[in-house]
Enzyme design. Structure first.
Site, short mmCIF file in Angstrom:
data_model
loop_
_atom_site.label_atom_id
_atom_site.label_comp_id
_atom_site.label_asym_id
_atom_site.label_seq_id
_atom_site.Cartn_x
_atom_site.Cartn_y
_atom_site.Cartn_z
N ARG A 1 0.85 -1.19 0.00
CA ARG A 1 0.00 0.00 0.00
C ARG A 1 0.89 1.24 0.00
NH1 ARG A 1 -3.58 -2.66 -1.63
NH2 ARG A 1 -5.66 -2.99 -0.77
N HIS B 1 -1.63 -0.44 -9.82
CA HIS B 1 -2.31 -1.30 -8.84
C HIS B 1 -2.84 -2.58 -9.51
CE1 HIS B 1 -4.48 -1.30 -4.71
NE2 HIS B 1 -4.25 -2.54 -5.13
P1 NAP Z 1 -1.84 -10.77 5.66
O1 NAP Z 1 -1.89 -12.24 5.38
O2 NAP Z 1 -2.82 -10.18 6.59
O3 NAP Z 1 -0.35 -10.46 6.16
C1 NAP Z 1 0.02 -9.23 6.66
C2 NAP Z 1 1.43 -9.33 7.21
O4 NAP Z 1 1.83 -8.04 7.69
C3 NAP Z 1 1.52 -10.28 8.41
O5 NAP Z 1 2.74 -11.00 8.37
C4 NAP Z 1 1.52 -9.32 9.59
O6 NAP Z 1 2.19 -9.80 10.74
C5 NAP Z 1 2.30 -8.17 9.01
N1 NAP Z 1 2.07 -6.96 9.79
C6 NAP Z 1 0.91 -6.30 10.01
N2 NAP Z 1 1.10 -5.22 10.82
C7 NAP Z 1 2.42 -5.22 11.10
C8 NAP Z 1 3.25 -4.39 11.90
N3 NAP Z 1 2.75 -3.33 12.56
N4 NAP Z 1 4.55 -4.68 11.99
C9 NAP Z 1 5.08 -5.75 11.34
N5 NAP Z 1 4.36 -6.59 10.57
C10 NAP Z 1 3.04 -6.32 10.45
O7 NAP Z 1 -1.96 -9.94 4.31
P2 NAP Z 1 -1.67 -10.42 2.80
O8 NAP Z 1 -2.84 -11.20 2.29
O9 NAP Z 1 -0.34 -11.05 2.75
O10 NAP Z 1 -1.68 -9.01 2.05
C11 NAP Z 1 -0.76 -7.99 2.40
C12 NAP Z 1 -1.18 -6.68 1.78
O11 NAP Z 1 -0.97 -6.71 0.37
C13 NAP Z 1 -2.68 -6.37 1.88
O12 NAP Z 1 -3.00 -5.82 3.15
C14 NAP Z 1 -2.88 -5.37 0.77
O13 NAP Z 1 -2.67 -4.06 1.28
C15 NAP Z 1 -1.78 -5.71 -0.23
N6 NAP Z 1 -2.30 -6.22 -1.51
C16 NAP Z 1 -1.99 -5.55 -2.65
C17 NAP Z 1 -2.46 -6.01 -3.88
C18 NAP Z 1 -2.08 -5.32 -5.16
O14 NAP Z 1 -2.64 -5.64 -6.22
N7 NAP Z 1 -1.13 -4.41 -5.15
C19 NAP Z 1 -3.27 -7.16 -3.93
C20 NAP Z 1 -3.56 -7.81 -2.75
C21 NAP Z 1 -3.08 -7.34 -1.53
P3 NAP Z 1 1.63 -11.09 11.54
O15 NAP Z 1 2.01 -12.27 10.66
O16 NAP Z 1 2.37 -11.06 12.80
O17 NAP Z 1 0.15 -10.91 11.67
#
Ligand code: NAP
Length: 310
Positions: free
Chosen positions: A225, A273
């Site tokens: 993001r 995006h």
């Molecule tokens: P997820 O499974 O919820 O994983 C989020 C990760 O971030 C987890 O490892 C979490 O830690 C870590 N995290 C959250 N807050 C943190 C903090 N304060 N300090 C350190 N680590 C932190 O999410 P995901 O499915 O992998 O997706 C990640 C992000 O990708 C989404 O939120 C979205 O914004 C983005 N995304 C972008 C696209 C695009 O097309 N560009 C598409 C899809 C998603 P824990 O493991 O400890 O919970």
């Protein structure tokens, strides 16, 4: 009783989703009405995307869950009118799309592909890139997308580090967590890939100080993001060559305004995006499985923790 499923997203999305959703609902023999228009008080489930106009959830008095079509939920977690379970999207299509995008953009820089494309001028340049095992790639965020992308790059031989909020252990990835862990995760890294959610805690995770920890000339890749990076600090790091290139898929304002400096910066690649889209064929089964679970009193998949914001 027939259940009513409200599809609340853009009208183009409805056209793409109505058939795959109907097919999956029929497969599981879920008797329901599905559509973009219902009186709020008769709705049992809301299939939702942040580009919908729906912002007030209080009138949906019998609704059992909001099922988000997107992986990111920052536009809805803070909504105080939403007091029922909220599920986000996790599916094969999103994960595979992200893995392919991240691997592609890492390999572009790892192999120096730009130099080759831009040097078809008759001059022999025997420049051999290092092997993957000589590069360190750090993933900020070790969730569904960071872990899968990190493991794919590990398979190719890269040294992969990851950083998460809570302590984790992931095969093939050296894991760090918490504030202290961030500096170890970033120190000397050749690449940093941001796959954190957008929460108050993750804003400006890459800033002057943390960008300074990377190896000189490192590559920043952000499909997470926009607010994860402090824009001014990134521009300074690019100008001083502390960062060699930034490939950015997400921005504080989207679409990225035509006049934004990122578009014309020679060391920035902007993509629109598109790193990982939700694809109806893969997401419809996940949405419908959650409706089945709701109807059977089972716990929902991929629930958002409203406290932590992701
Ligand atoms: P997820 O499974 O919820 O994983 C989020 C990760 O971030 C987890 O490892 C979490 O830690 C870590 N995290 C959250 N807050 C943190 C903090 N304060 N300090 C350190 N680590 C932190 O999410 P995901 O499915 O992998 O997706 C990640 C992000 O990708 C989404 O939120 C979205 O914004 C983005 N995304 C972008 C696209 C695009 O097309 N560009 C598409 C899809 C998603 P824990 O493991 O400890 O919970």
């Amino acid at each position: 009783m027939t259940i009513n499923i409200l599809f609340s997203a853009s009208s183009e999305s409805w056209e793409k989703y109505k058939q795959p959703l109907r097919t999956e609902l029929d497969k599981l023999e879920i008797k329901c009405q599905l559509g973009p228009n219902f009186l709020p008080e008769v709705v049992d489930y809301i299939i939702y995307a942040p580009n919908s106009e729906l912002a007030e959830f209080s009138p949906f008095i019998r609704c059992k869950a909001v099922l988000n079509l997107w992986a990111g939920v920052e536009n809805i977690t803070g909504n105080t009118t939403l007091n029922i379970p909220l599920a986000r999207m996790v599916d094969y299509g999103l994960t595979q799309g992200m893995v392919e995008w991240v691997v592609g953009h890492v390999m572009r820089h790892h192999l120096g592909i730009d130099l080759q494309i831009n040097s078809q001028d008759g001059i022999w340049r025997p420049h051999v890139p290092p092997l993957a095992e000589d590069r360190i790639i750090t993933f900020l965020g070790l969730g569904v997308l960071g872990t899968s992308s990190g493991q794919a790059l590990r398979q190719l031989g890269f040294k992969v580090r990851g950083w998460s909020r809570r302590k984790k252990s992931v095969d093939g990835i050296t894991c760090y967590h918490g504030n202290d862990g961030l500096k170890y995760a970033l120190s000397g890294a050749d690449f940093v890939v941001l796959l954190l959610p957008n929460t108050p805690e993750t804003e400006n995770t890459l800033n002057r100080e943390t960008l300074g920890l990377l190896k000189k000339g490192a590559v920043v890749i952000n499909p997470g993001r926009g607010p994860l990076i402090e824009d001014e600090a990134l521009l300074e790091a690019l100008d001083s060559s502390q960062v060699g290139h930034a490939t950015l898929d997400v921005f504080r304002i989207e679409p990225l305004p035509e006049t934004h400096r990122f578009w014309s910066h020679p060391k920035i690649t902007v993509t629109s995006h598109i790193a990982a889209a939700t694809r109806p064929a893969y997401s419809a089964p996940v949405i419908v499985e959650n409706i089945r679970r709701g109807e059977n009193g089972e716990s929902f998949l991929n629930l958002v923790d409203r406290q932590s914001g992701y």
